[in-house]
Design a protein around this motif. Structure first.
Motif, PDB file in Angstrom:
ATOM      1  N   THR A 137     -25.697  45.642  54.186  1.00  0.00           N
ATOM      2  CA  THR A 137     -25.328  45.732  55.605  1.00  0.00           C
ATOM      3  C   THR A 137     -25.413  44.388  56.323  1.00  0.00           C
ATOM      4  O   THR A 137     -25.285  44.333  57.551  1.00  0.00           O
ATOM      5  CB  THR A 137     -26.218  46.761  56.324  1.00  0.00           C
ATOM      6  OG1 THR A 137     -27.598  46.511  56.023  1.00  0.00           O
ATOM      7  CG2 THR A 137     -25.855  48.182  55.901  1.00  0.00           C
ATOM      8  N   GLU A 138     -25.601  43.302  55.597  1.00  0.00           N
ATOM      9  CA  GLU A 138     -25.577  41.974  56.226  1.00  0.00           C
ATOM     10  C   GLU A 138     -24.157  41.651  56.696  1.00  0.00           C
ATOM     11  O   GLU A 138     -23.176  42.052  56.075  1.00  0.00           O
ATOM     12  CB  GLU A 138     -26.051  40.912  55.229  1.00  0.00           C
ATOM     13  CG  GLU A 138     -27.515  41.050  54.844  1.00  0.00           C
ATOM     14  CD  GLU A 138     -27.912  40.037  53.788  1.00  0.00           C
ATOM     15  OE1 GLU A 138     -29.022  39.489  53.905  1.00  0.00           O
ATOM     16  OE2 GLU A 138     -27.126  39.799  52.856  1.00  0.00           O
ATOM     17  N   ASP A 139     -24.072  40.921  57.804  1.00  0.00           N
ATOM     18  CA  ASP A 139     -22.763  40.653  58.413  1.00  0.00           C
ATOM     19  C   ASP A 139     -22.760  39.292  59.101  1.00  0.00           C
ATOM     20  O   ASP A 139     -23.759  38.902  59.712  1.00  0.00           O
ATOM     21  CB  ASP A 139     -22.437  41.744  59.435  1.00  0.00           C
ATOM     22  CG  ASP A 139     -21.400  41.296  60.445  1.00  0.00           C
ATOM     23  OD1 ASP A 139     -20.223  41.146  60.062  1.00  0.00           O
ATOM     24  OD2 ASP A 139     -21.757  41.071  61.619  1.00  0.00           O
ATOM     25  N   LYS A 140     -21.609  38.596  59.013  1.00  0.00           N
ATOM     26  CA  LYS A 140     -21.449  37.332  59.738  1.00  0.00           C
ATOM     27  C   LYS A 140     -20.158  37.288  60.556  1.00  0.00           C
ATOM     28  O   LYS A 140     -19.835  36.245  61.120  1.00  0.00           O
ATOM     29  CB  LYS A 140     -21.464  36.157  58.747  1.00  0.00           C
ATOM     30  CG  LYS A 140     -22.815  35.907  58.116  1.00  0.00           C
ATOM     31  CD  LYS A 140     -22.824  34.609  57.313  1.00  0.00           C
ATOM     32  CE  LYS A 140     -24.207  34.332  56.743  1.00  0.00           C
ATOM     33  NZ  LYS A 140     -24.230  33.042  55.984  1.00  0.00           N
ATOM     34  N   LEU A 141     -19.444  38.409  60.637  1.00  0.00           N
ATOM     35  CA  LEU A 141     -18.142  38.394  61.315  1.00  0.00           C
ATOM     36  C   LEU A 141     -18.182  38.796  62.779  1.00  0.00           C
ATOM     37  O   LEU A 141     -17.373  38.313  63.565  1.00  0.00           O
ATOM     38  CB  LEU A 141     -17.142  39.301  60.582  1.00  0.00           C
ATOM     39  CG  LEU A 141     -16.513  38.789  59.300  1.00  0.00           C
ATOM     40  CD1 LEU A 141     -15.392  39.708  58.875  1.00  0.00           C
ATOM     41  CD2 LEU A 141     -16.010  37.361  59.456  1.00  0.00           C
ATOM     42  N   HIS A 142     -19.058  39.716  63.156  1.00  0.00           N
ATOM     43  CA  HIS A 142     -18.931  40.233  64.527  1.00  0.00           C
ATOM     44  C   HIS A 142     -20.242  40.467  65.261  1.00  0.00           C
ATOM     45  O   HIS A 142     -20.312  40.288  66.479  1.00  0.00           O
ATOM     46  CB  HIS A 142     -18.095  41.524  64.530  1.00  0.00           C
ATOM     47  CG  HIS A 142     -18.771  42.689  63.879  1.00  0.00           C
ATOM     48  ND1 HIS A 142     -19.325  43.725  64.602  1.00  0.00           N
ATOM     49  CD2 HIS A 142     -18.976  43.000  62.586  1.00  0.00           C
ATOM     50  CE1 HIS A 142     -19.826  44.614  63.771  1.00  0.00           C
ATOM     51  NE2 HIS A 142     -19.638  44.197  62.535  1.00  0.00           N
TER      52      HIS A 142
ATOM     53  N   ALA B   5     -13.782  46.836  74.886  1.00  0.00           N
ATOM     54  CA  ALA B   5     -12.928  45.688  75.199  1.00  0.00           C
ATOM     55  C   ALA B   5     -13.774  44.429  75.385  1.00  0.00           C
ATOM     56  O   ALA B   5     -13.417  43.343  74.896  1.00  0.00           O
ATOM     57  CB  ALA B   5     -12.107  45.965  76.445  1.00  0.00           C
ATOM     58  N   LEU B   6     -14.911  44.568  76.071  1.00  0.00           N
ATOM     59  CA  LEU B   6     -15.795  43.416  76.256  1.00  0.00           C
ATOM     60  C   LEU B   6     -16.343  42.946  74.925  1.00  0.00           C
ATOM     61  O   LEU B   6     -16.380  41.743  74.633  1.00  0.00           O
ATOM     62  CB  LEU B   6     -16.940  43.777  77.205  1.00  0.00           C
ATOM     63  CG  LEU B   6     -18.053  42.724  77.354  1.00  0.00           C
ATOM     64  CD1 LEU B   6     -17.481  41.410  77.881  1.00  0.00           C
ATOM     65  CD2 LEU B   6     -19.164  43.243  78.258  1.00  0.00           C
ATOM     66  N   ALA B   7     -16.781  43.877  74.093  1.00  0.00           N
ATOM     67  CA  ALA B   7     -17.332  43.512  72.792  1.00  0.00           C
ATOM     68  C   ALA B   7     -16.314  42.738  71.960  1.00  0.00           C
ATOM     69  O   ALA B   7     -16.637  41.723  71.326  1.00  0.00           O
ATOM     70  CB  ALA B   7     -17.791  44.764  72.037  1.00  0.00           C
ATOM     71  N   ARG B   8     -15.067  43.201  71.967  1.00  0.00           N
ATOM     72  CA  ARG B   8     -14.034  42.518  71.189  1.00  0.00           C
ATOM     73  C   ARG B   8     -13.721  41.137  71.758  1.00  0.00           C
ATOM     74  O   ARG B   8     -13.391  40.211  71.011  1.00  0.00           O
ATOM     75  CB  ARG B   8     -12.764  43.369  71.138  1.00  0.00           C
ATOM     76  CG  ARG B   8     -12.870  44.556  70.210  1.00  0.00           C
ATOM     77  CD  ARG B   8     -11.527  45.230  69.969  1.00  0.00           C
ATOM     78  NE  ARG B   8     -11.650  46.230  68.921  1.00  0.00           N
ATOM     79  CZ  ARG B   8     -11.565  45.981  67.612  1.00  0.00           C
ATOM     80  NH1 ARG B   8     -11.333  44.739  67.205  1.00  0.00           N
ATOM     81  NH2 ARG B   8     -11.695  46.931  66.731  1.00  0.00           N
ATOM     82  N   SER B   9     -13.831  40.991  73.065  1.00  0.00           N
ATOM     83  CA  SER B   9     -13.498  39.712  73.691  1.00  0.00           C
ATOM     84  C   SER B   9     -14.483  38.610  73.323  1.00  0.00           C
ATOM     85  O   SER B   9     -14.185  37.423  73.486  1.00  0.00           O
ATOM     86  CB  SER B   9     -13.445  39.866  75.215  1.00  0.00           C
ATOM     87  OG  SER B   9     -14.751  40.032  75.761  1.00  0.00           O
TER      88      SER B   9
ATOM     89  N   HIS C 241     -23.320  38.982  65.487  1.00  0.00           N
ATOM     90  CA  HIS C 241     -24.040  37.929  66.207  1.00  0.00           C
ATOM     91  C   HIS C 241     -23.225  37.374  67.372  1.00  0.00           C
ATOM     92  O   HIS C 241     -23.774  36.877  68.344  1.00  0.00           O
ATOM     93  CB  HIS C 241     -24.464  36.813  65.257  1.00  0.00           C
ATOM     94  CG  HIS C 241     -23.358  36.058  64.607  1.00  0.00           C
ATOM     95  ND1 HIS C 241     -22.614  36.593  63.577  1.00  0.00           N
ATOM     96  CD2 HIS C 241     -22.867  34.816  64.837  1.00  0.00           C
ATOM     97  CE1 HIS C 241     -21.715  35.703  63.187  1.00  0.00           C
ATOM     98  NE2 HIS C 241     -21.836  34.622  63.937  1.00  0.00           N
ATOM     99  N   TYR C 242     -21.885  37.502  67.301  1.00  0.00           N
ATOM    100  CA  TYR C 242     -21.057  37.066  68.432  1.00  0.00           C
ATOM    101  C   TYR C 242     -21.239  37.993  69.632  1.00  0.00           C
ATOM    102  O   TYR C 242     -21.137  37.577  70.781  1.00  0.00           O
ATOM    103  CB  TYR C 242     -19.577  37.033  68.031  1.00  0.00           C
ATOM    104  CG  TYR C 242     -19.255  36.011  66.973  1.00  0.00           C
ATOM    105  CD1 TYR C 242     -19.361  34.642  67.236  1.00  0.00           C
ATOM    106  CD2 TYR C 242     -18.848  36.402  65.703  1.00  0.00           C
ATOM    107  CE1 TYR C 242     -19.068  33.700  66.254  1.00  0.00           C
ATOM    108  CE2 TYR C 242     -18.544  35.475  64.718  1.00  0.00           C
ATOM    109  CZ  TYR C 242     -18.656  34.121  65.001  1.00  0.00           C
ATOM    110  OH  TYR C 242     -18.368  33.196  64.038  1.00  0.00           O
TER     111      TYR C 242
END
Length: 324
Positions: free
Chosen positions: A243-248, A203-207, A250-251
């Motif tokens: 496996t590069e990612d910019k959606l989740h 839940a924290l990760a998604r927030s 680094h947030y």
């Protein structure tokens, strides 16, 4: 439920006394970098459970329920009707219109809790599959039924799909319910899971994620997700780029700085490392066993804290249930 044997009328009470099933459910890693809430991989680390319907029972939750937990979660998870496996069994029985019988549950768990390896999804799948086994010959469930039941409890199909069906799964949601496609992974892919001592709240990760992302980031992830499918089933040499990612990731990095630092170190050395699920564990999708061994040596040499290295195979079977 679609089946040769139609679902019974609501609240029927078949005699299930003496029925006993053995359930085995794999760990999973979701997202795999760019495939947020869509891609999942089943891994060969398991929770084993035995669920039975005794003749008479008085347990810690009063008459009708007795739970034993061994291994991971022993002394920590509830031993009453709020136990997630029991909740999933009860949910499946309710959906089938069958009254829940007395239950005895003995769980031997090895999937780490709160580490991004799908422990809650595995518990839900275990309950759904156990209910399927106990209701064999009374109510039949097809794969879409099982996925829908598990997703109703989990909220997202990306973890429960690989736990149910094994292999690499693509999961999506339609107006008729969740759907999945299972793919076989290239034999050269050698997963490595790095598990820290601390937990992470999903839940924290998604927030920590924004409600919207830049258009260019969305396009970036679409391209990498497509490439990742090709890399996993055909061309493992492309896994680092795929496996590069910019959606989740680094947030979420601010909530798990040790995970972020180690992923950066691994990727700088050429290892396709990503956050496993919501974290804080790390999944390395090595292209062969020797690359996996190199990643383990790097972690041992550079990590500031203790990380348990788990070289795991891909599980291709998914959850199984059989009479015990």
């Amino acid at each position: 439920m679609t089946s040769a044997a139609a679902a019974p009328a609501a609240d029927v009470r078949p005699d299930l006394t003496g029925r006993r099933v053995h359930v085995k459910v794999p760990a999973t890693s979701a997202n795999l970098g760019p495939g947020f809430d869509t891609l999942g991989l089943a891994l060969a680390r398991y929770d084993d459970l035995e669920v039975s319907v005794p003749t008479a029972l008085t347990g810690q939750d009063g008459p009708g329920l007795d739970i034993e937990v061994h291994g991971v979660g022993a002394g920590e998870v509830p031993l009453d009707a709020s136990h997630l496996v029991v909740r999933a069994i009860a949910h499946t029985f309710a959906r089938a219109g069958v009254e829940l019988p007395p239950l005895k549950l003995v769980a031997h768990n090895s999937i780490p809790h709160g580490r991004g390896l799908g422990s809650s999804g595995a518990a839900i799948v275990a309950g759904v599959i156990a209910a399927k086994g106990l209701l064999e010959g009374i109510v039949e469930f097809d794969p879409d039924d099982l996925l829908a039941l598990a997703t109703e409890l989990e909220g997202h199909p990306d973890n429960v799909a690989p736990a149910l069906f094994g292999g690499l799964t693509i999961a999506w949601v339609t107006p008729e319910g969740p759907r999945h496609k299972k793919l076989m992974v290239h034999r050269g892919v050698s997963p490595l899971v790095l598990v820290p001592e601390h937990e992470m709240s999903t839940a924290l990760a998604r927030s920590l994620q924004p409600e919207s992302v830049p258009h260019e980031d969305a396009v970036f992830n679409v391209s990498r997700s497509a490439l990742l499918i090709a890399a996993l089933i055909q061309s493992p040499e492309l896994l680092l780029q795929a496996t590069e990612d910019k959606l989740h990731q680094h947030y979420r990095a601010q909530a798990m700085p040790e995970t972020d630092r180690l992923i950066r170190a691994l990727r700088a050395a050429g290892h396709p490392a990503v956050v496993s699920g919501a974290g804080p564990s790390i999944l390395v999708l090595a292209s062969d066993p020797s690359a996996r061994a190199e990643a383990i040596r790097l972690v041992e040499a550079s990590a500031d804290t203790v990380w348990q290295a788990l070289p795991l195979a891909v599980d291709f079977m998914g959850a199984t249930v059989q009479p015990a």
